[in-house]
Write a protein that holds these residues in place. Sequence first.
Motif, PDB file in Angstrom:
ATOM      1  N   GLY A 394       0.545  -1.195   0.273  1.00 42.81           N
ATOM      2  CA  GLY A 394      -0.128   0.347  -0.122  1.00 42.81           C
ATOM      3  C   GLY A 394       1.021   1.771   0.052  1.00 42.81           C
ATOM      4  N   LEU A 395       1.878   1.246   1.354  1.00 46.77           N
ATOM      5  CA  LEU A 395       2.996   2.223   0.815  1.00 46.77           C
ATOM      6  C   LEU A 395       3.329   2.442  -0.322  1.00 46.77           C
ATOM      7  N   THR A 396       3.932   1.299  -1.333  1.00 48.14           N
ATOM      8  CA  THR A 396       4.755   1.302  -2.404  1.00 48.14           C
ATOM      9  C   THR A 396       3.824   2.447  -3.366  1.00 48.14           C
ATOM     10  N   TRP A 398       1.194   3.601  -2.935  1.00 54.32           N
ATOM     11  CA  TRP A 398       1.093   5.261  -2.691  1.00 54.32           C
ATOM     12  C   TRP A 398       2.146   6.243  -3.431  1.00 54.32           C
ATOM     13  N   ALA A 399       3.240   5.834  -2.505  1.00 52.11           N
ATOM     14  CA  ALA A 399       4.331   6.643  -3.216  1.00 52.11           C
ATOM     15  C   ALA A 399       4.595   6.671  -4.845  1.00 52.11           C
ATOM     16  N   GLN A 402       1.777   7.966  -6.539  1.00 54.10           N
ATOM     17  CA  GLN A 402       1.625   9.537  -5.849  1.00 54.10           C
ATOM     18  C   GLN A 402      -0.687   9.676  -5.644  1.00 54.10           C
ATOM     19  N   SER A 403      -0.841   8.460  -5.790  1.00 58.18           N
ATOM     20  CA  SER A 403      -2.292   8.511  -4.739  1.00 58.18           C
ATOM     21  C   SER A 403      -2.167   7.247  -4.047  1.00 58.18           C
ATOM     22  N   PRO A 404      -3.232   7.865  -2.620  1.00 61.03           N
ATOM     23  CA  PRO A 404      -3.074   7.134  -1.510  1.00 61.03           C
ATOM     24  C   PRO A 404      -4.156   5.633  -1.317  1.00 61.03           C
ATOM     25  N   GLY A 405      -5.116   6.488  -2.327  1.00 62.15           N
ATOM     26  CA  GLY A 405      -6.928   6.014  -2.402  1.00 62.15           C
ATOM     27  C   GLY A 405      -6.013   4.281  -2.682  1.00 62.15           C
ATOM     28  N   LEU A 406      -5.383   4.844  -3.916  1.00 62.82           N
ATOM     29  CA  LEU A 406      -4.295   3.510  -4.570  1.00 62.82           C
ATOM     30  C   LEU A 406      -4.123   2.412  -3.788  1.00 62.82           C
ATOM     31  N   GLY A 407      -3.055   2.698  -2.751  1.00 63.74           N
ATOM     32  CA  GLY A 407      -2.903   1.860  -1.758  1.00 63.74           C
ATOM     33  C   GLY A 407      -3.612   1.342  -0.883  1.00 63.74           C
ATOM     34  N   PHE A 408      -5.217   1.972  -0.355  1.00 64.97           N
ATOM     35  CA  PHE A 408      -5.673   1.374   0.528  1.00 64.97           C
ATOM     36  C   PHE A 408      -6.624   0.199   0.142  1.00 64.97           C
TER      37      PHE A 408
END
Length: 471
Positions: A394-396, A398-399, A402-408
């Motif tokens: 998830g963190l990978t 996101w970074a 650049q999308s926190p939603g995609l990490g979740f």
Amino acid sequence: MSDTAQLDDQITPDSTIPVRDEEGHLNPAFIAAVEEAIEASDSFRVRQLAGSLHEADSGDLIESLSEAERPAYVRLLGDDFDFTALTETDDAIRLKLLEELTNEDIAEGLGDLDSDDAVYILEDLDAEDRAEILGELPYAERVQLQKSLDYPEESAGRRMQTEFIAVAPFWTIGQTIDYMREARDLPDSFYEIYVVDPSFHLLGAVALDKVLRTKRDEKVTSIMTETRHAVLATEDQEEVARRFERYNLVSSAVVDENDRLVGIITVDDIVDVIQEEAEEDLRALAGVGDEEISDSVVTIARSRLTWLVVNLGTAVLASVVIALFEDTIEAMVALAVLMPIVASMGGNAGTQTMTVAVRGIATQELGARNMFRVLRREVLVGFVNGIALAILIGLTAWAWFQSPGLGFVIGGAIVINMLFAGLSGLLIPIALDKLDIDPAIASSVFVTTVTDVVGFFAFLGIAALWFGLPF
């Protein structure tokens, strides 16, 4: 084999060339020396190099020689060739070599073997050759071997040795010892003496150490123990191996359906069974059947194609799921980049659980009594590992995008797929076993299908809902 009849029987083995190197492999220099002697048709040199080899070394040497050199090797060795070496070779190599030998030579070689080794060689031959070879043997040996061959494949009857020592219950220790010293047809090695009645019903067994410690005038029945682990001749060899392991047996009596003693099984045969069954399960998990390393391209291709076709069919299911979310993927290309991660992690986790489950079923450690406890454990393991992996990926993601939603989204999909991986990895082998389908053969295809389908559906479905994408 008359080609060596005029050679000097006293041949000093050549010990100047080590048979094996430091790593335990056959020494290339030794193989080259044997090949050179075969090419020169030098029977004396072949016998000097390989005439006194252990059967395991001789078997490995046969596999190292070319197809044309193998029958020449056997013929040049003549009477020094130990046919037990054929039990140490691949099935394909053994059968091909036997085709190059006459049935008379095979019968002569089998006459010197223990019955279990002779049966092992005979059982894969076609019926016509087998009958001709048996016809060349003395009547008593022929009857014993045919009786063993009449038992089902991979049964105790096929593995048993029909040479054993049986005495009457009224015999004394002295009589028994004198018999063993004077008789010429005893087995080469044995661990127990069996006590039988006039109808050959098994009464018990006496360990050799007890014979040595007991006075001559004592009856054998005074030190006899009841044979609690006698094996039924029709019993599956895998069950017999499990019994040897459970009770730390060195040998065991084999009886027929009327409890009459018909043979014995020793631990050296059980070691072979354990190895064969382990290799069979390992190959089955990979969908490669019973192929040997010496098999031809056509044989191997045909063996593997069946399960590859089945796998192709199940892969289509995963593709159908992806096709359902075609518009979702087009709207967000990053999903296509991350999809394989979800499926791969679930597949690996499912394979781990499946391997443990198949082993548990094979060793009878997994059953109805502990299935729910193991299932609960696998679900918890899947959840814990799913959370840990979800945080990492998830963190990978996101970074990366650049999308926190995609990490979740990918984190949630990973957790769901890890849970299903634990469930399917355990339940599918159990279900196949209940249906009398070998779980080692069929489990992997269905487990990976479940993890692929669930992984894709969870990831793309959550993404569509989270981002409001079309599907």
